[in-house]
Design a protein around this motif. Sequence first.
Motif: not given
Lengths: 264, 349
Positions: B32-43
């Motif tokens: 039920g969790e929402l995890v965001a993966l954040l990172g620069p383009s191409g990571c």
Amino acid sequence: MKRTWGVRIWRWSIIAVVGAYLLVPLYAMFDFSTKPFGFQDKGRTFRAWQIIPSQQDLMISIARSLITAGIVMSLILFLIVPTAIWVHLKLPLLRRPFELLCLLPLAIPAIVIVVGIAPLYRWISIHLTESPITLSGVYSMLILPYTYRSLSAALDAVDIHTLAEAARTLGANTSRVIFGIIMPTIKTGIVNGSFIAIALVMGEFTISNILNYKTFQVVIAQIGRTNGNVAVAVSLASILFVLVLLLAIPTKKRRSAVLDVDLV
Amino acid sequence: MSSSTYVQLVDLAKHFGKVRALDGLSLDIAQGELVALLGPSGCGKTTALRALAGLQELDRGQLIVDGKDVTFQNANKRGMGMVFQAYSLFPHMTARENVEYGLKLKAHKTAGDKRKARSAELLELVGLSTHANHFPHQLSGGQQQRVALARALAISPKVLLLDEPLSALDAKVRTQLREEIRRIQIELGTTTLFVTHDQEEALSIADRVGVMRNGQLEQIAAPSELYDRPKTSFVAEFVGLTNPISGKVSGGSIEILGSVVKTLPGSVTSGTGIALIRPESIDVVASKSGNAKVAAASFLGASCRLNITMNDGAKVTAQLPSSDAAGIGAGATVSVSLLDMPVFVKAAG
Ligand SMILES: Nc1ncnc2c1ncn2[C@@H]1O[C@H](COP(=O)(O)OP(=O)(O)O)[C@@H](O)[C@H]1O
Ligand SMILES: [Mg+2]
């Protein structure tokens, strides 16, 4: 104002010249086919046209050529289209070689192809069948340049990779992806390619004549030797048939708009 | 945490030629969790997402969903709902047919009536009931992505995967739609992995944000924790704005702008370091005998951003509530100090 008139006159004269270039031979054919050709004829006659249905050979050959065209169509649908899709989707490295391969029939003269396949067809006619329908094999090779081009253009116009992946995550297997998602998406390209293929099959003469198969065009040529008027009438009819077919290719109608989807 | 772990990415690796798209990525997601993966383009964000969806083969690693190892399961059997960055609706089907598509296939086969009800319900949920019979080319970009979301949710996916679904939309639609995605996600309780390169998007929508760099997870934490207590200089600099200001570090503190503040774990421990200061951590007061001058002031609504030149020539950016910034304009002499917040200090040079 003057300039637009100039442009208009220019435009119409070009259309007139091109129109005349295309239509004059057709008119000449029509004229010839209605000329008197027996003692009983006085002045114009449509007898050449009326005789057509009574030409047994001709009718059978038309039926055969249509069947051949039908077989070629299904080969396109179930072999060439899925292959083209597969190459575009999964084997990007093979795209160039595949394209070259498909263009080969254009580069090799028909007469050379005949020499190459004659032994094969001799074997087929001795051991299997003499039916001209077997020509659908070599025809589906001849039509490749045209069909593949129009398929390839249609496939490039849509992001088929993303569509295929979306369908896969929703539970579609490979055949469903190809037949249920991608083929409907490139429908216009498939229809265009198939119609061109039919036109080509109906008009092919060199190969069938040399291999001694009585296809539509071969029979027309035979009739032409005994009765020019009938032969020309049939030719004109077949040209009109193919013309109608090509005009029937959907251009900018309802569903064909799927190819115009903007991906921005 | 581990008791409710629902999705596990274990030590994923994948290289394309010389590029290491994934280089030992591990990540746990609770039900039920929402995890965001954040990172620069191409990571490697997209590669990670596609691996979980089964669209990308891996060199190494393991994927576990709901206690089952799905590493080698086909994409069409995994039951992952995916929304793509590019528009991906089937162009020959209406919005409704698109939503129903998955329910017609063997994997999620649903009888006709139920299917209709389900697609109506989902189109309602994304606010497009009135557009059910529209073809994709008759829908705007935002509407297409809503339908794509409904289509992905229709199969009641084990995990909802979103790959920068908003990046092609204009700013206003983007904020609106991301709030709706969050609302729907909470309403349905769908475990979700959301990939983005937009830090504001990640911080505003996720329960936890994982910052990726060069195919690895740099830090994963709740948005406020990530913002206030970055573990590496990369995270500090990638998430939010920072002012690099150098100072002397000793005994877990650093001396800058005349104040002494605590340093965060992972910081440089001695010598000269560069503190990464948030604009909100800088306090500015109008004062004739101040240590700095305001070069420019921009009004942002609730807050105000000041570009300040210190008397020693250093430039800093401060952000403070508009009420506190009243009367401080370009050219004003101000006194600058630090709020007492721990800062991350990276090595100088
Ligand atoms: N199919 C592929 N072939 C070759 N290189 C790829 C492929 N997919 C991704 N890459 C490379 O892998 C790296 C990570 O890509 P990706 O996961 O798409 O990054 P992100 O989504 O974070 O922008 C990039 O350097 C990209 O160029
Ligand atoms: Mg990406």
